[in-house]
Design a protein around this motif. Structure first.
Motif, mmCIF file in Angstrom:
data_model
loop_
_atom_site.group_PDB
_atom_site.id
_atom_site.type_symbol
_atom_site.label_atom_id
_atom_site.label_comp_id
_atom_site.label_asym_id
_atom_site.label_seq_id
_atom_site.Cartn_x
_atom_site.Cartn_y
_atom_site.Cartn_z
ATOM 1 N N THR A 1 55.775 15.773 145.718
ATOM 2 C CA THR A 1 55.291 16.662 144.652
ATOM 3 C C THR A 1 55.382 18.094 145.152
ATOM 4 O O THR A 1 55.291 18.355 146.359
ATOM 5 C CB THR A 1 53.836 16.337 144.279
ATOM 6 O OG1 THR A 1 53.008 16.432 145.457
ATOM 7 C CG2 THR A 1 53.716 14.950 143.688
ATOM 8 N N PRO A 2 55.549 19.069 144.254
ATOM 9 C CA PRO A 2 55.749 18.881 142.812
ATOM 10 C C PRO A 2 57.197 18.494 142.490
ATOM 11 O O PRO A 2 58.075 18.625 143.331
ATOM 12 C CB PRO A 2 55.428 20.256 142.243
ATOM 13 C CG PRO A 2 55.843 21.205 143.335
ATOM 14 C CD PRO A 2 55.505 20.486 144.624
ATOM 15 N N VAL A 3 57.411 18.012 141.265
ATOM 16 C CA VAL A 3 58.760 17.676 140.802
ATOM 17 C C VAL A 3 59.414 18.956 140.288
ATOM 18 O O VAL A 3 58.873 19.631 139.421
ATOM 19 C CB VAL A 3 58.708 16.608 139.697
ATOM 20 C CG1 VAL A 3 60.118 16.267 139.231
ATOM 21 C CG2 VAL A 3 57.995 15.370 140.198
ATOM 22 N N HIS A 4 60.588 19.274 140.822
ATOM 23 C CA HIS A 4 61.206 20.575 140.526
ATOM 24 C C HIS A 4 62.174 20.535 139.351
ATOM 25 O O HIS A 4 62.630 21.578 138.896
ATOM 26 C CB HIS A 4 61.943 21.098 141.767
ATOM 27 C CG HIS A 4 61.034 21.362 142.927
ATOM 28 N ND1 HIS A 4 60.175 22.434 142.983
ATOM 29 C CD2 HIS A 4 60.842 20.655 144.072
ATOM 30 C CE1 HIS A 4 59.508 22.415 144.129
ATOM 31 N NE2 HIS A 4 59.879 21.347 144.807
ATOM 32 N N ASN A 5 62.531 19.356 138.865
ATOM 33 C CA ASN A 5 63.506 19.291 137.777
ATOM 34 C C ASN A 5 62.875 18.879 136.452
ATOM 35 O O ASN A 5 63.535 18.289 135.605
ATOM 36 C CB ASN A 5 64.635 18.323 138.133
ATOM 37 C CG ASN A 5 64.119 16.908 138.398
ATOM 38 O OD1 ASN A 5 62.921 16.701 138.564
ATOM 39 N ND2 ASN A 5 65.031 15.948 138.443
ATOM 40 N N LEU A 6 61.583 19.176 136.287
ATOM 41 C CA LEU A 6 60.927 18.876 135.020
ATOM 42 C C LEU A 6 61.373 19.859 133.940
ATOM 43 O O LEU A 6 61.845 20.964 134.235
ATOM 44 C CB LEU A 6 59.405 18.943 135.175
ATOM 45 C CG LEU A 6 58.734 17.814 135.961
ATOM 46 C CD1 LEU A 6 57.245 18.090 136.093
ATOM 47 C CD2 LEU A 6 58.968 16.474 135.288
#
Length: 212
Positions: A142-147
């Motif tokens: 985390t965090p997810v960078h491709n949201l």
């Protein structure tokens, strides 16, 4: 969800069979080419045609309904948190106890539109292989960078232009003594307003905060 795979495999087999038959016939050019003859005056051919036509219509109808149900199921909370993303059990537990428990996973992680739906399914395919071969990272990074950008998901409910600061709310209570002494506790409540939240709902939220 597996049936469409058999359908695609069947189409490939048809193309392979046609190509193989043409190649085989090209090796024997002296043989006479025989073409299919359709004669509806023949009762047997009419019966075969009626059966095939009925089967194709029924198959297409079931495929449409099944595809829609599969699409609907893959967008459900049960699919995301319990079936597909079993490795996300801690996150799913936290989601169930969060303020967004009534919001579907895909409303924030995918959003509306076909483009991001396709992107999410392609990403999900990679995750399925990682789960099947037990190669996914631990812990989940985390965090997810491709949201998807928050302006296209979160801000559909949380509008920055309509944010307000803390609101002072005064609640009047009366004691159970002989004079019913009034009490007026104050609460400094964070509040926001959007087109998705009417005055009645906002008041219910305020009352809920006061009671807890």
């Amino acid at each position: 969800m597996i049936v469409p795979g058999f359908l695609v495999a069947g189409l490939f087999l048809i193309a392979f069979g046609v190509g193989y038959d043409r190649r085989k016939k090209s090796q024997h050019p002296t043989q006479a080419v025989r073409y299919l003859r359709i004669d509806f005056n023949d009762p047997s051919q009419r019966g075969v045609f009626a059966f095939l036509f009925t089967f194709i219509v029924a198959f297409i109808g079931l495929s449409v309904v099944g595809s829609y149900k599969a699409y609907e199921f893959t967008d459900s909370v049960q699919f995301c948190g319990q079936l597909c993303h079993s490795v996300m059990a801690p996150e799913f537990t936290a989601y169930q106890l969060s303020p967004h428990a009534r919001v579907a996973c895909v409303d924030c992680h995918v959003g509306a539109g076909a483009t991001w739906y396709v992107k999410s399914k392609l990403s999900g395919a990679r995750q399925v292989f990682a789960t099947a071969f037990n190669t996914y990272p631990r812990p989940i990074p985390t965090p997810v960078h491709n949201l998807r950008p928050a302006a296209q998901t979160c801000e559909q409910c949380h509008w920055p232009k309509n944010f307000y600061g803390a609101q002072l709310k005064v609640f009047t209570h009366y004691s159970s003594d002989e004079k019913n002494t009034p009490r007026q506790p104050c609460r400094d409540l964070p509040a926001s307003r959007s087109s998705h939240m009417g005055s009645d709902r906002q008041w219910a939220i305020l009352v809920g905060i006061r009671r807890t």
